[in-house]
Scaffold this motif. Structure first.
Motif, PDB file in Angstrom:
ATOM      1  N   CYS A  69      42.096  28.081  40.117  1.00 37.22           N
ATOM      2  CA  CYS A  69      42.475  29.405  40.624  1.00 37.22           C
ATOM      3  C   CYS A  69      42.591  30.471  39.539  1.00 37.22           C
ATOM      4  O   CYS A  69      42.871  31.630  39.847  1.00 37.22           O
ATOM      5  N   PHE A  70      42.433  30.103  38.281  1.00 34.13           N
ATOM      6  CA  PHE A  70      42.585  31.042  37.184  1.00 34.13           C
ATOM      7  C   PHE A  70      41.408  30.878  36.232  1.00 34.13           C
ATOM      8  O   PHE A  70      41.046  29.760  35.874  1.00 34.13           O
ATOM      9  N   GLY A  71      40.822  31.991  35.845  1.00 31.08           N
ATOM     10  CA  GLY A  71      39.714  31.946  34.898  1.00 31.08           C
ATOM     11  C   GLY A  71      39.973  32.883  33.742  1.00 31.08           C
ATOM     12  O   GLY A  71      40.875  33.733  33.793  1.00 31.08           O
ATOM     13  N   VAL A  72      39.192  32.739  32.684  1.00 35.21           N
ATOM     14  CA  VAL A  72      39.338  33.604  31.517  1.00 35.21           C
ATOM     15  C   VAL A  72      37.976  34.118  31.057  1.00 35.21           C
ATOM     16  O   VAL A  72      36.938  33.492  31.283  1.00 35.21           O
ATOM     17  N   HIS A  73      38.034  35.272  30.434  1.00 29.07           N
ATOM     18  CA  HIS A  73      36.873  35.833  29.750  1.00 29.07           C
ATOM     19  C   HIS A  73      37.329  36.206  28.352  1.00 29.07           C
ATOM     20  O   HIS A  73      38.379  36.829  28.186  1.00 29.07           O
ATOM     21  N   VAL A  74      36.573  35.778  27.356  1.00 23.79           N
ATOM     22  CA  VAL A  74      36.967  36.010  25.961  1.00 23.79           C
ATOM     23  C   VAL A  74      35.828  36.702  25.222  1.00 23.79           C
ATOM     24  O   VAL A  74      34.654  36.412  25.451  1.00 23.79           O
ATOM     25  N   ALA A  75      36.209  37.647  24.366  1.00 23.47           N
ATOM     26  CA  ALA A  75      35.244  38.352  23.522  1.00 23.47           C
ATOM     27  C   ALA A  75      35.897  38.574  22.166  1.00 23.47           C
ATOM     28  O   ALA A  75      37.125  38.564  22.053  1.00 23.47           O
ATOM     29  N   ALA A  76      35.065  38.755  21.159  1.00 21.49           N
ATOM     30  CA  ALA A  76      35.598  38.978  19.811  1.00 21.49           C
ATOM     31  C   ALA A  76      34.876  40.138  19.150  1.00 21.49           C
ATOM     32  O   ALA A  76      33.670  40.311  19.320  1.00 21.49           O
ATOM     33  N   GLN A  77      35.653  40.929  18.414  1.00 23.85           N
ATOM     34  CA  GLN A  77      35.095  41.965  17.553  1.00 23.85           C
ATOM     35  C   GLN A  77      35.243  41.451  16.139  1.00 23.85           C
ATOM     36  O   GLN A  77      36.346  41.059  15.732  1.00 23.85           O
ATOM     37  N   GLU A  78      34.150  41.439  15.386  1.00 25.09           N
ATOM     38  CA  GLU A  78      34.159  40.847  14.054  1.00 25.09           C
ATOM     39  C   GLU A  78      33.889  41.878  12.962  1.00 25.09           C
ATOM     40  O   GLU A  78      33.048  42.757  13.138  1.00 25.09           O
ATOM     41  N   THR A  79      34.639  41.742  11.867  1.00 25.15           N
ATOM     42  CA  THR A  79      34.350  42.472  10.631  1.00 25.15           C
ATOM     43  C   THR A  79      34.292  41.431   9.525  1.00 25.15           C
ATOM     44  O   THR A  79      34.498  40.234   9.777  1.00 25.15           O
ATOM     45  N   ASP A  80      34.056  41.865   8.317  1.00 24.67           N
ATOM     46  CA  ASP A  80      34.033  40.932   7.190  1.00 24.67           C
ATOM     47  C   ASP A  80      35.407  40.320   6.925  1.00 24.67           C
ATOM     48  O   ASP A  80      35.504  39.228   6.377  1.00 24.67           O
ATOM     49  N   GLN A  81      36.478  41.021   7.323  1.00 24.90           N
ATOM     50  CA  GLN A  81      37.836  40.558   7.044  1.00 24.90           C
ATOM     51  C   GLN A  81      38.583  40.010   8.254  1.00 24.90           C
ATOM     52  O   GLN A  81      39.541  39.258   8.107  1.00 24.90           O
ATOM     53  N   THR A  82      38.183  40.405   9.461  1.00 25.47           N
ATOM     54  CA  THR A  82      38.959  40.035  10.648  1.00 25.47           C
ATOM     55  C   THR A  82      38.078  39.627  11.818  1.00 25.47           C
ATOM     56  O   THR A  82      36.904  39.990  11.899  1.00 25.47           O
ATOM     57  N   VAL A  83      38.702  38.888  12.729  1.00 25.31           N
ATOM     58  CA  VAL A  83      38.139  38.596  14.047  1.00 25.31           C
ATOM     59  C   VAL A  83      39.236  38.976  15.039  1.00 25.31           C
ATOM     60  O   VAL A  83      40.323  38.396  15.015  1.00 25.31           O
ATOM     61  N   THR A  84      38.974  39.969  15.871  1.00 24.59           N
ATOM     62  CA  THR A  84      39.950  40.407  16.868  1.00 24.59           C
ATOM     63  C   THR A  84      39.509  39.878  18.227  1.00 24.59           C
ATOM     64  O   THR A  84      38.414  40.198  18.703  1.00 24.59           O
ATOM     65  N   VAL A  85      40.360  39.062  18.828  1.00 28.81           N
ATOM     66  CA  VAL A  85      40.037  38.375  20.076  1.00 28.81           C
ATOM     67  C   VAL A  85      40.655  39.115  21.259  1.00 28.81           C
ATOM     68  O   VAL A  85      41.838  39.463  21.240  1.00 28.81           O
ATOM     69  N   ASP A  86      39.851  39.343  22.276  1.00 26.88           N
ATOM     70  CA  ASP A  86      40.283  39.959  23.529  1.00 26.88           C
ATOM     71  C   ASP A  86      40.172  38.887  24.616  1.00 26.88           C
ATOM     72  O   ASP A  86      39.074  38.480  24.987  1.00 26.88           O
ATOM     73  N   LEU A  87      41.321  38.406  25.086  1.00 28.27           N
ATOM     74  CA  LEU A  87      41.365  37.375  26.128  1.00 28.27           C
ATOM     75  C   LEU A  87      41.832  38.009  27.426  1.00 28.27           C
ATOM     76  O   LEU A  87      42.908  38.609  27.474  1.00 28.27           O
ATOM     77  N   ARG A  88      41.025  37.880  28.460  1.00 34.51           N
ATOM     78  CA  ARG A  88      41.346  38.414  29.787  1.00 34.51           C
ATOM     79  C   ARG A  88      41.457  37.258  30.765  1.00 34.51           C
ATOM     80  O   ARG A  88      40.648  36.338  30.744  1.00 34.51           O
ATOM     81  N   GLY A  89      42.470  37.311  31.604  1.00 36.16           N
ATOM     82  CA  GLY A  89      42.642  36.327  32.657  1.00 36.16           C
ATOM     83  C   GLY A  89      42.404  36.972  34.005  1.00 36.16           C
ATOM     84  O   GLY A  89      42.570  38.178  34.163  1.00 36.16           O
ATOM     85  N   GLY A  90      42.009  36.170  34.981  1.00 32.01           N
ATOM     86  CA  GLY A  90      41.772  36.681  36.317  1.00 32.01           C
ATOM     87  C   GLY A  90      41.425  35.550  37.261  1.00 32.01           C
ATOM     88  O   GLY A  90      41.613  34.374  36.940  1.00 32.01           O
TER      89      GLY A  90
END
Length: 106
Positions: A48-69
């Motif tokens: 009943c629950f799913g996720v969608h994940v995306a990442a924005q990458e730079t040379d120093q960081t990885v920023t993760v965007d996790l969405r549930g629905g």
């Protein structure tokens, strides 16, 4: 958000960009997964629950965007209210290496 050792007891979720009513989901921790990473979170059951994940990458960081629905096939379905400790792999365009892992906050 802390880095933790892999936990085989976590329920593995598969990225689903088609989830309905996506909302930012809190990331509890992250784990190295091969050359990439997986994020850990608390959610409902995968029926009943799913996720969608995306990442924005730079040379120093990885920023993760996790969405549930809700997965499209589960809309309107009766679901139990049960907390599940989940994990999902985050696709990266380059190996994680020593980059800092950040999360999109709500």
């Amino acid at each position: 958000m802390p880095e933790v050792a892999p936990d085989a007891a976590r329920t593995v979720f598969v990225d689903n960009p088609a989830i309905v009513a996506p909302h930012v989901t809190r990331i509890d921790s992250w784990t190295r997964s091969g050359e990439g990473l997986a994020v850990n979170f608390t959610a409902g059951t995968p029926d009943c629950f799913g996720v969608h994940v995306a990442a924005q990458e730079t040379d120093q960081t990885v920023t993760v965007d996790l969405r549930g629905g809700t997965p499209p096939e589960s809309v309107g379905r009766m679901c139990i209210a049960l907390a599940v400790r989940g994990t999902v792999d985050v696709p990266l365009s380059a190996p994680l290496g020593d980059r800092k892992v950040l999360a999109v906050e709500w």
